[in-house]
Design a protein around this motif. Structure first.
Motif, PDB file in Angstrom:
ATOM      1  N   VAL A  71       0.836  -1.203   0.000  1.00  0.00           N
ATOM      2  CA  VAL A  71       0.000   0.000   0.000  1.00  0.00           C
ATOM      3  C   VAL A  71       0.873   1.257   0.000  1.00  0.00           C
ATOM      4  CG1 VAL A  71      -1.725   1.302   1.294  1.00  0.00           C
ATOM      5  CG2 VAL A  71      -1.938  -1.180   1.098  1.00  0.00           C
ATOM      6  N   LYS A  72       1.945   1.235   0.793  1.00  0.00           N
ATOM      7  CA  LYS A  72       2.882   2.369   0.796  1.00  0.00           C
ATOM      8  C   LYS A  72       3.488   2.565  -0.591  1.00  0.00           C
ATOM      9  CE  LYS A  72       4.388   2.027   5.646  1.00  0.00           C
ATOM     10  NZ  LYS A  72       5.523   1.675   6.544  1.00  0.00           N
ATOM     11  N   LEU A  73       3.845   1.461  -1.213  1.00  0.00           N
ATOM     12  CA  LEU A  73       4.463   1.522  -2.535  1.00  0.00           C
ATOM     13  C   LEU A  73       3.502   2.114  -3.567  1.00  0.00           C
ATOM     14  CD1 LEU A  73       7.250   0.683  -3.642  1.00  0.00           C
ATOM     15  CD2 LEU A  73       6.221  -1.477  -4.351  1.00  0.00           C
ATOM     16  N   ALA A  74       2.214   1.809  -3.410  1.00  0.00           N
ATOM     17  CA  ALA A  74       1.212   2.322  -4.349  1.00  0.00           C
ATOM     18  C   ALA A  74       1.143   3.840  -4.329  1.00  0.00           C
ATOM     19  CB  ALA A  74      -0.157   1.729  -4.011  1.00  0.00           C
ATOM     20  N   SER A  75       1.573   4.442  -3.230  1.00  0.00           N
ATOM     21  CA  SER A  75       1.502   5.899  -3.094  1.00  0.00           C
ATOM     22  C   SER A  75       2.732   6.614  -3.641  1.00  0.00           C
ATOM     23  CB  SER A  75       1.332   6.278  -1.616  1.00  0.00           C
ATOM     24  OG  SER A  75       0.117   5.774  -1.106  1.00  0.00           O
ATOM     25  N   ALA A 125      -0.474   4.598   6.187  1.00  0.00           N
ATOM     26  CA  ALA A 125      -0.305   4.067   4.830  1.00  0.00           C
ATOM     27  C   ALA A 125      -1.640   3.885   4.126  1.00  0.00           C
ATOM     28  CB  ALA A 125       0.446   2.734   4.884  1.00  0.00           C
ATOM     29  N   PHE A 126      -2.700   3.609   4.906  1.00  0.00           N
ATOM     30  CA  PHE A 126      -4.021   3.360   4.320  1.00  0.00           C
ATOM     31  C   PHE A 126      -4.814   4.641   4.090  1.00  0.00           C
ATOM     32  CE2 PHE A 126      -3.124  -0.850   6.126  1.00  0.00           C
ATOM     33  CZ  PHE A 126      -3.476  -1.663   5.064  1.00  0.00           C
ATOM     34  N   ASP A 127      -4.295   5.796   4.521  1.00  0.00           N
ATOM     35  CA  ASP A 127      -4.989   7.056   4.257  1.00  0.00           C
ATOM     36  C   ASP A 127      -5.037   7.283   2.750  1.00  0.00           C
ATOM     37  OD1 ASP A 127      -5.158   7.343   6.957  1.00  0.00           O
ATOM     38  OD2 ASP A 127      -3.676   8.963   7.125  1.00  0.00           O
ATOM     39  N   GLY A 128      -6.234   7.451   2.237  1.00  0.00           N
ATOM     40  CA  GLY A 128      -6.401   7.586   0.796  1.00  0.00           C
ATOM     41  C   GLY A 128      -6.645   6.263   0.100  1.00  0.00           C
ATOM     42  N   TRP A 129      -6.541   5.180   0.821  1.00  0.00           N
ATOM     43  CA  TRP A 129      -6.781   3.834   0.287  1.00  0.00           C
ATOM     44  C   TRP A 129      -7.835   3.140   1.158  1.00  0.00           C
ATOM     45  CZ3 TRP A 129      -4.561   3.310  -4.310  1.00  0.00           C
ATOM     46  CH2 TRP A 129      -3.386   4.022  -4.583  1.00  0.00           C
ATOM     47  N   ASP A 130      -8.999   3.779   1.289  1.00  0.00           N
ATOM     48  CA  ASP A 130     -10.036   3.276   2.201  1.00  0.00           C
ATOM     49  C   ASP A 130     -10.510   1.870   1.835  1.00  0.00           C
ATOM     50  OD1 ASP A 130     -10.200   5.412   3.982  1.00  0.00           O
ATOM     51  OD2 ASP A 130     -11.480   6.553   2.639  1.00  0.00           O
ATOM     52  N   SER A 131     -10.586   1.570   0.539  1.00  0.00           N
ATOM     53  CA  SER A 131     -11.088   0.249   0.155  1.00  0.00           C
ATOM     54  C   SER A 131     -10.182  -0.847   0.702  1.00  0.00           C
ATOM     55  CB  SER A 131     -11.197   0.145  -1.365  1.00  0.00           C
ATOM     56  OG  SER A 131      -9.929   0.301  -1.975  1.00  0.00           O
ATOM     57  N   TRP A 132      -8.872  -0.624   0.648  1.00  0.00           N
ATOM     58  CA  TRP A 132      -7.936  -1.622   1.179  1.00  0.00           C
ATOM     59  C   TRP A 132      -7.982  -1.677   2.699  1.00  0.00           C
ATOM     60  CZ3 TRP A 132      -3.465   0.054  -2.585  1.00  0.00           C
ATOM     61  CH2 TRP A 132      -3.678  -0.570  -3.827  1.00  0.00           C
ATOM     62  N   ARG A 133      -8.163  -0.511   3.334  1.00  0.00           N
ATOM     63  CA  ARG A 133      -8.248  -0.492   4.804  1.00  0.00           C
ATOM     64  C   ARG A 133      -9.459  -1.303   5.280  1.00  0.00           C
ATOM     65  NH1 ARG A 133      -7.600   5.123   6.937  1.00  0.00           N
ATOM     66  NH2 ARG A 133      -5.648   4.476   7.947  1.00  0.00           N
ATOM     67  N   PRO A 169     -16.559  11.123   1.313  1.00  0.00           N
ATOM     68  CA  PRO A 169     -17.246  10.720   2.545  1.00  0.00           C
ATOM     69  C   PRO A 169     -18.337   9.674   2.333  1.00  0.00           C
ATOM     70  CG  PRO A 169     -17.868  12.962   1.894  1.00  0.00           C
ATOM     71  CD  PRO A 169     -16.714  12.562   1.053  1.00  0.00           C
ATOM     72  N   GLU A 170     -19.085   9.779   1.216  1.00  0.00           N
ATOM     73  CA  GLU A 170     -20.175   8.831   1.005  1.00  0.00           C
ATOM     74  C   GLU A 170     -19.639   7.422   0.766  1.00  0.00           C
ATOM     75  OE1 GLU A 170     -23.765   7.277   1.072  1.00  0.00           O
ATOM     76  OE2 GLU A 170     -23.259   9.355   1.577  1.00  0.00           O
TER      77      GLU A 170
END
Length: 419
Positions: A71-75, A125-133, A169-170
């Motif tokens: 996930v970090k790498l994706a950013s 690391a998951f900030d901005g990647w809510d689906s993965w979180r 948010p939705e």
């Protein structure tokens, strides 16, 4: 191979070293990203081996480390090749395998595994990647009893505290609703939380769950009703290559119900929406009723009249309907040279004429050597199809018509050598 109790340390060392070696001037390009991903796959191989040795906790710890690293790498890396997504999906699969197994073990192991997942899910690391979180947290649902569930819901509450400042948010609310529902369902059973499910049918995944529940209970009328409501709601949108498109789901409902007439009706609808894969489905259904030969020409006529010409032509190729295919490419020479390969043996003169007209148009519009090369490539293909006379006629015509296009004349000389 490293001992399984050292697997997390090996994972950390392997991935950090790989990232360091593949970072060039602070940037990780797509090739370097792929190199890192291959090392991550090696780590996941070790995780899988540890799991097979029944070292479930060690495997889970290393799996989650790989996930967070991915996930970090994706950013920060160019992950356009798709290999990083493969790593992340595989990490999720192994995490799910570990949690499902640990869920059957003692309370202490379940508590430890849940604490680990919660700790990892909190990471920035998951900030901005809510689906993965939320997908990671979903893997922890099977670990929960009432006490552990309260711990998980407390974390979900924290994630919602600042939701109004969130980018989407939705979407985050929906992810939260889905996860809480799955948690409640795990604790109480499907029947006890049916009202919660039906209160949130506006969420696609929740509606899919409701359809599956209805189908599993053989309540096919309810499953059909839910699908038709969603089809109407989406106002004719159809994603033919997506199994979870509502038209495809509805067909699956009819398949499980065993109602052949409805299967035929829905399969025909999907075919006419451009999914050529349903041609074979309809063929099998009609053959089972002994009416395929009478229905085939009717179906081809309807398919021709729909707006998905590529689907129609694909079916004609599949069914070896060469005369109809020739009519189609004559009416519209779209992608002519692709379809011509299926026709040139049976209709050489017609194909030579169609190709000649097409090549003339392309040559008239060509303005540089790159486009001239494409024209000559088509001429060479015509020669391969034994259309030498037509090709020679075109070469002579182009030399006479465009005497000042030196680049074209140069390319035409290469064609003349093949005549």
């Amino acid at each position: 191979m490293a001992e399984t109790n050292d697997i997390l340390e090996v994972a950390k060392m392997t991935i950090s070293t790989s990232i360091k070696c593949n970072t060039v001037r602070g940037f990780i390009g797509w090739h370097s990203c792929d190199n890192i991903c291959m090392d991550m796959h090696d780590v996941l191989d070790m995780c899988e081996d540890a799991f097979k040795r029944e070292r479930y906790q060690e495997s889970l710890e290393a799996d989650t480390y790989v996930l967070v690293s991915g996930v970090k790498l994706a950013s920060c890396a160019d992950s356009s090749s798709g290999m990083l997504t493969d790593v992340i999906m595989r990490a999720f699969e192994l995490i799910d395998l570990s949690t499902q197994t640990i869920a059957k073990l003692d309370a202490a192991m379940r508590k430890h595994a849940l604490s680990l997942i919660i700790k990892e899910a909190k990471k920035k690391a998951f900030d901005g990647w809510d689906s993965w979180r939320y997908e990671l947290l979903e893997k922890a649902v099977c670990l929960c009893d009432e006490k552990l569930a309260a711990k998980l819901e407390k974390l979900l509450d924290i994630f919602l505290e600042d939701i109004e400042n969130d980018y989407m948010p939705e979407y985050k609310r929906q992810e939260d609703t889905i996860l809480r529902y799955k948690l409640h369902r795990h604790l109480k059973g499907a029947d006890a939380v049916k009202d919660e499910l039906y209160a949130n049918l506006y969420i696609r995944e929740m509606c899919i769950i409701a359809v599956k529940d209805a189908t599993d209970a053989r309540n096919y009328n309810e499953a059909e009703k839910l699908c038709l409501e969603q089809i109407k709601k989406e106002d004719g949108r159809f994603y033919r290559n997506t199994p979870e498109d509502w038209n495809n789901i509805l067909f699956d409902v009819y398949m499980q119900s065993g109602i052949t007439d409805k299967q035929i009706e829905q399969a025909k609808k999907i075919l006419l929406l451009g999914n050529e894969g349903f041609w074979d489905v309809l063929k099998r259904l009609y053959q089972s009723q002994g009416i395929w030969e009478s229905q085939k020409p009717i179906l081809l006529k309807e398919l021709k009249q729909c707006k998905y010409s590529v689907c129609y032509r694909s079916v004609l190729v599949k069914e070896n309907e060469k005369k109809l295919l020739l009519e189609a490419v004559t009416e519209n020479p779209y992608n002519l040279f692709y379809y011509a390969q299926f026709l040139v043996m049976d209709y050489p003169n017609e194909i030579y004429e169609l190709c000649a007209n097409y090549i003339r148009e392309q040559c008239a519009q060509a303005t540089d050597r790159r486009l001239y090369k494409k024209v000559c490539k088509d001429l060479l293909q015509l020669i391969k199809w034994k259309g030498n006379a037509t090709a020679k006629l075109l070469v002579d015509e182009f030399k006479a018509t465009y005497p000042r296009r030196s680049a074209l004349l140069d390319e035409l000389q290469k064609v003349e050598k093949k005549l």
